[in-house]
Design a protein around this motif. Structure first.
Motif, PDB file in Angstrom:
ATOM      1  N   LEU A   1      -9.450 -19.480   1.092  1.00  0.00           N
ATOM      2  CA  LEU A   1     -10.623 -18.670   0.750  1.00  0.00           C
ATOM      3  C   LEU A   1     -10.310 -17.177   0.831  1.00  0.00           C
ATOM      4  CD1 LEU A   1     -12.995 -20.815   2.941  1.00  0.00           C
ATOM      5  CD2 LEU A   1     -13.106 -20.716   0.448  1.00  0.00           C
ATOM      6  N   GLY A   2     -10.618 -16.460  -0.240  1.00  0.00           N
ATOM      7  CA  GLY A   2     -10.452 -15.013  -0.239  1.00  0.00           C
ATOM      8  C   GLY A   2      -9.033 -14.529  -0.435  1.00  0.00           C
ATOM      9  N   SER A   3      -8.128 -15.413  -0.900  1.00  0.00           N
ATOM     10  CA  SER A   3      -6.725 -15.016  -1.020  1.00  0.00           C
ATOM     11  C   SER A   3      -6.365 -14.435  -2.383  1.00  0.00           C
ATOM     12  CB  SER A   3      -5.803 -16.208  -0.714  1.00  0.00           C
ATOM     13  OG  SER A   3      -6.029 -17.258  -1.634  1.00  0.00           O
ATOM     14  N   GLY A   4      -7.300 -14.437  -3.331  1.00  0.00           N
ATOM     15  CA  GLY A   4      -7.040 -13.775  -4.607  1.00  0.00           C
ATOM     16  C   GLY A   4      -6.776 -14.699  -5.783  1.00  0.00           C
ATOM     17  N   LYS A   5      -7.258 -15.943  -5.725  1.00  0.00           N
ATOM     18  CA  LYS A   5      -7.045 -16.870  -6.846  1.00  0.00           C
ATOM     19  C   LYS A   5      -7.701 -16.377  -8.128  1.00  0.00           C
ATOM     20  CE  LYS A   5      -8.864 -20.394  -4.727  1.00  0.00           C
ATOM     21  NZ  LYS A   5      -9.131 -19.674  -3.460  1.00  0.00           N
ATOM     22  N   THR A   6      -8.945 -15.901  -8.030  1.00  0.00           N
ATOM     23  CA  THR A   6      -9.650 -15.464  -9.239  1.00  0.00           C
ATOM     24  C   THR A   6      -9.033 -14.187  -9.804  1.00  0.00           C
ATOM     25  OG1 THR A   6     -11.689 -16.490  -8.412  1.00  0.00           O
ATOM     26  CG2 THR A   6     -11.914 -14.933 -10.217  1.00  0.00           C
ATOM     27  N   THR A   7      -8.530 -13.324  -8.933  1.00  0.00           N
ATOM     28  CA  THR A   7      -7.806 -12.141  -9.406  1.00  0.00           C
ATOM     29  C   THR A   7      -6.576 -12.552 -10.200  1.00  0.00           C
ATOM     30  OG1 THR A   7      -8.558 -10.825  -7.518  1.00  0.00           O
ATOM     31  CG2 THR A   7      -6.612 -10.040  -8.684  1.00  0.00           C
TER      32      THR A   7
ATOM     33  N   LEU B   1      -1.566 -16.328  -1.047  1.00  0.00           N
ATOM     34  CA  LEU B   1      -1.685 -16.165   0.403  1.00  0.00           C
ATOM     35  C   LEU B   1      -1.926 -14.690   0.702  1.00  0.00           C
ATOM     36  CD1 LEU B   1       1.103 -18.192  -0.132  1.00  0.00           C
ATOM     37  CD2 LEU B   1       0.452 -18.716   2.218  1.00  0.00           C
ATOM     38  N   ALA B   2      -3.045 -14.383   1.343  1.00  0.00           N
ATOM     39  CA  ALA B   2      -3.381 -12.994   1.662  1.00  0.00           C
ATOM     40  C   ALA B   2      -2.569 -12.552   2.877  1.00  0.00           C
ATOM     41  CB  ALA B   2      -4.873 -12.865   1.946  1.00  0.00           C
ATOM     42  N   VAL B   3      -1.740 -11.546   2.707  1.00  0.00           N
ATOM     43  CA  VAL B   3      -0.820 -11.108   3.759  1.00  0.00           C
ATOM     44  C   VAL B   3      -1.516 -10.823   5.093  1.00  0.00           C
ATOM     45  CG1 VAL B   3       0.771  -9.253   4.436  1.00  0.00           C
ATOM     46  CG2 VAL B   3       0.940 -10.290   2.152  1.00  0.00           C
ATOM     47  N   PRO B   4      -2.678 -10.140   5.120  1.00  0.00           N
ATOM     48  CA  PRO B   4      -3.279  -9.832   6.424  1.00  0.00           C
ATOM     49  C   PRO B   4      -3.743 -11.054   7.208  1.00  0.00           C
ATOM     50  CG  PRO B   4      -4.188  -8.427   4.698  1.00  0.00           C
ATOM     51  CD  PRO B   4      -3.431  -9.518   4.019  1.00  0.00           C
ATOM     52  N   ALA B   5      -4.021 -12.178   6.540  1.00  0.00           N
ATOM     53  CA  ALA B   5      -4.677 -13.304   7.224  1.00  0.00           C
ATOM     54  C   ALA B   5      -3.954 -14.634   7.107  1.00  0.00           C
ATOM     55  CB  ALA B   5      -6.099 -13.464   6.685  1.00  0.00           C
ATOM     56  N   ALA B   6      -2.999 -14.774   6.190  1.00  0.00           N
ATOM     57  CA  ALA B   6      -2.478 -16.098   5.835  1.00  0.00           C
ATOM     58  C   ALA B   6      -1.756 -16.793   6.980  1.00  0.00           C
ATOM     59  CB  ALA B   6      -1.559 -15.987   4.618  1.00  0.00           C
ATOM     60  N   ALA B   7      -1.009 -16.069   7.805  1.00  0.00           N
ATOM     61  CA  ALA B   7      -0.284 -16.725   8.900  1.00  0.00           C
ATOM     62  C   ALA B   7      -1.257 -17.416   9.850  1.00  0.00           C
ATOM     63  CB  ALA B   7       0.576 -15.714   9.640  1.00  0.00           C
TER      64      ALA B   7
ATOM     65  N   LEU C   1       2.448 -16.617  -4.101  1.00  0.00           N
ATOM     66  CA  LEU C   1       2.098 -15.234  -4.405  1.00  0.00           C
ATOM     67  C   LEU C   1       1.456 -14.617  -3.173  1.00  0.00           C
ATOM     68  CD1 LEU C   1       1.887 -12.930  -6.473  1.00  0.00           C
ATOM     69  CD2 LEU C   1      -0.348 -13.838  -7.122  1.00  0.00           C
ATOM     70  N   LEU C   2       2.139 -13.669  -2.562  1.00  0.00           N
ATOM     71  CA  LEU C   2       1.648 -13.010  -1.350  1.00  0.00           C
ATOM     72  C   LEU C   2       0.796 -11.818  -1.787  1.00  0.00           C
ATOM     73  CD1 LEU C   2       3.869 -14.852  -0.348  1.00  0.00           C
ATOM     74  CD2 LEU C   2       4.652 -13.046   1.169  1.00  0.00           C
ATOM     75  N   THR C   3      -0.514 -11.945  -1.625  1.00  0.00           N
ATOM     76  CA  THR C   3      -1.468 -10.969  -2.141  1.00  0.00           C
ATOM     77  C   THR C   3      -1.909  -9.996  -1.037  1.00  0.00           C
ATOM     78  OG1 THR C   3      -3.352 -12.395  -1.647  1.00  0.00           O
ATOM     79  CG2 THR C   3      -2.303 -12.670  -3.795  1.00  0.00           C
ATOM     80  N   GLN C   4      -2.618  -8.937  -1.470  1.00  0.00           N
ATOM     81  CA  GLN C   4      -3.184  -7.951  -0.547  1.00  0.00           C
ATOM     82  C   GLN C   4      -2.109  -7.359   0.360  1.00  0.00           C
ATOM     83  OE1 GLN C   4      -6.645  -9.678   1.432  1.00  0.00           O
ATOM     84  NE2 GLN C   4      -7.167 -10.847  -0.409  1.00  0.00           N
TER      85      GLN C   4
ATOM     86  N   GLN D   1       5.306 -10.769  -4.253  1.00  0.00           N
ATOM     87  CA  GLN D   1       4.300  -9.955  -3.577  1.00  0.00           C
ATOM     88  C   GLN D   1       3.429  -9.250  -4.597  1.00  0.00           C
ATOM     89  OE1 GLN D   1       5.160  -7.274  -0.321  1.00  0.00           O
ATOM     90  NE2 GLN D   1       6.946  -8.498   0.309  1.00  0.00           N
ATOM     91  N   ALA D   2       2.151  -9.112  -4.254  1.00  0.00           N
ATOM     92  CA  ALA D   2       1.198  -8.391  -5.107  1.00  0.00           C
ATOM     93  C   ALA D   2       0.462  -7.377  -4.250  1.00  0.00           C
ATOM     94  CB  ALA D   2       0.219  -9.346  -5.761  1.00  0.00           C
ATOM     95  N   ALA D   3       0.530  -6.129  -4.640  1.00  0.00           N
ATOM     96  CA  ALA D   3      -0.215  -5.066  -3.964  1.00  0.00           C
ATOM     97  C   ALA D   3      -1.147  -4.414  -4.975  1.00  0.00           C
ATOM     98  CB  ALA D   3       0.731  -4.030  -3.365  1.00  0.00           C
ATOM     99  N   HIS D   4      -2.360  -4.101  -4.557  1.00  0.00           N
ATOM    100  CA  HIS D   4      -3.365  -3.476  -5.429  1.00  0.00           C
ATOM    101  C   HIS D   4      -3.611  -4.336  -6.674  1.00  0.00           C
ATOM    102  CE1 HIS D   4      -3.197   0.144  -2.962  1.00  0.00           C
ATOM    103  NE2 HIS D   4      -1.887   0.131  -3.079  1.00  0.00           N
ATOM    104  N   GLY D   5      -3.446  -5.645  -6.546  1.00  0.00           N
ATOM    105  CA  GLY D   5      -3.716  -6.544  -7.660  1.00  0.00           C
ATOM    106  C   GLY D   5      -2.647  -6.592  -8.727  1.00  0.00           C
ATOM    107  N   ALA D   6      -1.508  -5.898  -8.535  1.00  0.00           N
ATOM    108  CA  ALA D   6      -0.443  -5.878  -9.539  1.00  0.00           C
ATOM    109  C   ALA D   6       0.337  -7.178  -9.482  1.00  0.00           C
ATOM    110  CB  ALA D   6       0.482  -4.695  -9.299  1.00  0.00           C
ATOM    111  N   ILE D   7       0.362  -7.919 -10.596  1.00  0.00           N
ATOM    112  CA  ILE D   7       1.000  -9.233 -10.666  1.00  0.00           C
ATOM    113  C   ILE D   7       1.794  -9.302 -11.969  1.00  0.00           C
ATOM    114  CG2 ILE D   7       0.582 -11.732 -10.770  1.00  0.00           C
ATOM    115  CD1 ILE D   7      -2.152 -11.138  -9.414  1.00  0.00           C
TER     116      ILE D   7
END
Length: 326
Positions: A16-22, A132-138, A158-161, A188-194
């Motif tokens: 949840l909240g890891s950036g799938k829709t982005t 996987l959202a970097v701040p929370a995924a672990a 894809l490591l997001t955020q 890795q994706a920062a600022h939504g860049a993929i």
């Protein structure tokens, strides 16, 4: 009659909240013509409104996960989609992207795609991408079996955020993935860049693990949905939602929705996850919108009092009878 090539299907998974829709929006900007199938855990669908493109075949399966509550719905939907695709004059597309719910394990979805003889004869699994959202995924991998399964079954990670996490967050996540999925390509994706092309190319020739076909135990997640009948001021809504995130911590795992603010003419998308409420994102005004705001709260188990807190904090804005647990 010439044999029709199998239609590629790409599976997007992630907590949840890891950036799938982005990621989905980025995939839809260019590349093959795509049909989209979205699975939402909550009873009130929201994610389809967050898509930048609305000119493509789109279906939503809401009210449960494809891995358990509504597992049996996937095969009929894909069969109907194939049959519709084959009709003269039907919208043409060259692949399907399936976005699973954030609390779904990919294994039962893959089991359906690979073991159903009809589906396996008409669809070709292109791969599984996990966000996987970097701040929370672990922490999510440590505490939620669903997050662990999402990474374990992926063909690309894809490591997001990354811009929101610290070097320590990234190092901790990398250590978890080294143990869980050491051979899976990571991006890795920062600022939504993929870079979608690189992501998809990395999955070519990936060794396919076959699901075991065993039942996945039911999870304890629940959802609470509500409708807002009037526009809300952003300071009030932000205060209510941030207080809920602070008060309930890790048990309130996700907030998402589309609402109308007094300060703007356009609707906005709201996201909250891992204790963080993100700034509202402005959406386009579309024909047929009913003017109601919609919010969905996903909790790890029962969260007594959440509905009462929302009733109190948003008094006067809630549509009658719209606050419901699922």
């Amino acid at each position: 009659m010439a044999e029709i090539a199998r239609l590629p299907i790409l599976v997007l998974t992630g907590f949840l909240g890891s950036g799938k829709t982005t990621l989905l929006n980025r995939l839809l900007r260019d590349g093959p013509r795509t049909a989209v199938l979205i699975n939402e855990f909550g009873q009130t669908p929201v994610d389809h409104e967050l898509l930048e493109r609305q000119d493509l075949p789109l279906m939503t399966l809401s009210g449960g996960c494809l891995c358990c509550q509504i597992k049996g719905a996937l095969a009929p939907v894909l069969k109907n989609l194939w049959l519709a695709w084959g009709k003269p004059g039907a919208p043409r597309f060259d692949r399907i992207v399936l976005e699973t719910s954030g609390v779904a394990s990919p294994e039962p979805v893959l089991d359906t795609l690979l073991r159903d003889r009809w589906l396996a004869g008409h669809y070709a699994l292109q791969g599984v991408v996990a966000t996987l959202a970097v701040p929370a995924a672990a922490g999510q991998i440590d505490h939620f079996p669903e997050a662990k399964a999402q990474a374990a079954w992926a063909d690309a990670l894809l490591l997001t955020q990354a811009d929101l996490g610290t070097p320590a967050d990234l190092a901790l996540l990398e250590s978890r993935l080294d143990a869980l999925a050491p051979a899976v390509p990571r991006f890795q994706a920062a600022h939504g860049a993929i870079d979608p092309a690189a992501l998809l190319a990395a999955m070519l020739g990936a060794e396919r693990k076959m699901p075991g076909g065993t039942e996945v135990p039911g999870h304890g997640f629940r959802s609470l949905s509500l409708h807002l009948r009037t526009a809300v001021s952003w300071p009030l809504l932000r205060e209510v939602l941030e207080n809920l995130l602070d008060r309930h911590g890790a048990r309130l795992v996700r907030i998402k929705g589309v609402v109308h603010l007094r300060e703007r003419f356009e609707p906005v998308a709201l996201h909250g996850a891992a204790g963080r409420l993100y700034p509202p994102a402005v959406l386009a005004v579309r024909a047929g919108q009913d003017g109601l705001g919609r919010l969905v709260f996903i909790t790890a188990g029962p969260l007594d009092g959440l509905d009462g807190e929302l009733l109190e904090g948003l008094r006067g804005h809630l549509a009658e009878g719209s606050l419901r647990w699922h």
